[in-house]
Design an enzyme around this catalytic site. Sequence first.
Site, PDB file in Angstrom:
ATOM      1  CG  HIS A   1      12.466   0.374  11.933  1.00 23.00           C
ATOM      2  ND1 HIS A   1      12.900   1.339  11.050  1.00 23.00           N
ATOM      3  CD2 HIS A   1      12.289   0.993  13.126  1.00 23.00           C
ATOM      4  CE1 HIS A   1      12.951   2.498  11.687  1.00 23.00           C
ATOM      5  NE2 HIS A   1      12.588   2.328  12.939  1.00 23.00           N
TER       6      HIS A   1
ATOM      7  CD  GLU B   1      13.309   9.954  15.738  1.00 24.53           C
ATOM      8  OE1 GLU B   1      13.847   8.850  15.841  1.00 24.53           O
ATOM      9  OE2 GLU B   1      12.084  10.093  15.540  1.00 24.53           O
TER      10      GLU B   1
ATOM     11  CG  ASP C   1      15.702   7.575  12.937  1.00 20.57           C
ATOM     12  OD1 ASP C   1      16.133   7.118  11.858  1.00 20.57           O
ATOM     13  OD2 ASP C   1      14.605   7.274  13.412  1.00 20.57           O
TER      14      ASP C   1
ATOM     15  CB  CYS D   1      13.544   5.475  23.617  1.00 19.37           C
ATOM     16  SG  CYS D   1      13.205   6.596  22.254  1.00 19.37           S
TER      17      CYS D   1
HETATM   18  C1  PEP Z   1      15.270   5.939  17.294  1.00 21.91           C
HETATM   19  O1  PEP Z   1      15.328   6.459  16.179  1.00 21.91           O
HETATM   20  O2  PEP Z   1      16.232   5.907  18.081  1.00 21.91           O
HETATM   21  C2  PEP Z   1      14.031   5.303  17.774  1.00 21.91           C
HETATM   22  C3  PEP Z   1      13.906   4.928  19.017  1.00 21.91           C
HETATM   23  O3  PEP Z   1      13.027   5.106  16.902  1.00 21.91           O
HETATM   24  P1  PEP Z   1      13.004   4.071  15.691  1.00 21.91           P
HETATM   25  O4  PEP Z   1      14.114   3.091  15.912  1.00 21.91           O
HETATM   26  O5  PEP Z   1      11.670   3.432  15.669  1.00 21.91           O
HETATM   27  O6  PEP Z   1      13.241   4.930  14.483  1.00 21.91           O
HETATM   28 MG    MG Z   2      13.578   6.917  15.083  1.00 21.06          MG
END
Ligand code: PEP
Ligand code: MG
Length: 580
Positions: free
Chosen positions: A191, A433, A457, A504
């Site tokens: 993150h 995910e 994820d 996403c």
């Molecule tokens: C993902 O897991 O692809 C996602 C968009 O969420 P994050 O990166 O915040 O876990």
């Molecule tokens: Mg995620």
Amino acid sequence: MQILEGIAVSPGVAIGEVVVIDNEGFRIPTRFVTRDAVDEEVLRMQHAFDSVAAEISRNHERISDQLGVQYGAIFAAHLQMLKDPTLVNEVTGMISEKHHSAEYAVSKTLRRYAKIFQELDDHYMAERAHDFFDLEKNLLGKLLGRRRESLSKISTPAIVLAHNLTPSETAKLDPRFVLGFATEVGGPSSHTAIVAKGLEIPAVVGTGHFLTDVSGGDVVIVDGDHGQVILNPDDKTLHRYQEELEQHRSLAAELSVLRDLPAETIDGVRIQLGANIEFPHEVNACRERGADGIGLYRTEFLYLGTDEEPTEEDHYRAYAHVIQSMGDRQVVFRTLDLGADKLGQLPRHEEENNPFLGVRSIRLSLRNLDLFRVQLRALTRASALGPVRVMFPMISTLQELRQAKMLLIDTMEDLVEDGYELKEKLEIGIMVEVPSAVLMLDKFLKEVDFISIGTNDLIQYCLAVDRSNKDVANLYRASDPAVLRLIETTIRQSNDAGVPVNLCGEMSTSPKYVPLLLGLGLRSMSVPPSSVPEIKQVCRSVSIEQCEAIAQRVMELESALEVDAYLTDQLRQIFPELAI
Ligand code: PEP
Ligand code: MG
């Protein structure tokens, strides 16, 4: 000059003077003092040595009295190091002869010693490097005193180098001054990496040990396109990167003409291209870059930038700002995805051995209902202001979805009782995910209004690869055929069921995957605002027929390497400038 290989996590190039951040998040500043200040600087340094020595002697006595001389010996060794004439002379020489600041001289010298120990094969001796770091920290503590500045106080252009930066620390960086950063640890989809992209700060993570080789004021290049950090570059390299910076600027200017054009393929198929944001102020970047809406608002970042627990009003204000700024464009709010590497001040849990498999995301929200309700109230209130969707993260069972939905419905009823006017219906969806959600997708599709594939994820849970661990980064690949099968079936089943599907995760940020995803039937993606123009350009350069042929070929391949090589080659033919 020294070149370090790391993982490119946020594109772009940054050139500047280094600010080294110690493990407590404080910077180690400046490199030179003026000629007249040299004597005073030597005195300052001697003062610091004396006062650290006095402190160590006190600890020596206390610990020897309380625990015995064998424990006191640790401090005796520190004292000996500190009083070693070679070390003291080296530091003094750097100040008096080279006019370095006391901080720089201390840091450079002690780190040089630490490095020599670190490189020894003998594990016990290698550990002694920590003693030098310890001394360095104590000396800098004395030297900097009240001049210690935290990360958020960086107010002149600089490049931050640190062992690690947590997502919350990264969130505090001010992109006006932090030109780029590099960390010794960290993985491809951590993150921290995501925040760096959001802030549009070029970044490289996972370089391994290098902080012993740098000191505040050195010049460094962070190459966020190729995952390199170049310490003290020579003139030729510096010149090459200055030209590259120029090219970046002109490509950005070229792409800016796309702002008001739709993400539409050559054969007229309209792709929804949203943006992912972490902070409300990013709405400006979304509009400037011509995003169709916000495909993912990571609301948990409201908790990460601050030391206080946000109130319902704090949530509401942030949400209202985002919705109102986006006008008639849709905003997808993802409910809190706290936990794992995104730990704010709260809620505190027991140390977890495997935090990514622990009390994270929707699990954490469903166990902290007071916290979750505060968010849901703010969110439902704000949803009256514009086109809003609500999305639950990391759903791994149907029960979780049902529980979360029930809570949302309860909240809406409470709000109506409190006299609020709400929308008739709020569209509710989930992040797909976790592989279990893909396996149970037919059931989920009957209970949601939309889904969004979170590849960041999905990759880690499919391949058993920690997304924030540099040591397994080579296995973390969106192009792994197993991951691609999960994505393919998710898109196909959603399209068959007529349920809108978005993607996403960071995968769609990489131009080479875009033709593949379109070929698999995806018609909606969201990417960081900075990537919108580039991805729009790719969409506008391909036909669906061409993408379908690419997808068909890719789904026959057997390894991530083959897939990547093939897709890079295809992209080179479609759009040579973007094929990296
Ligand atoms: C993902 O897991 O692809 C996602 C968009 O969420 P994050 O990166 O915040 O876990
Ligand atoms: Mg995620």
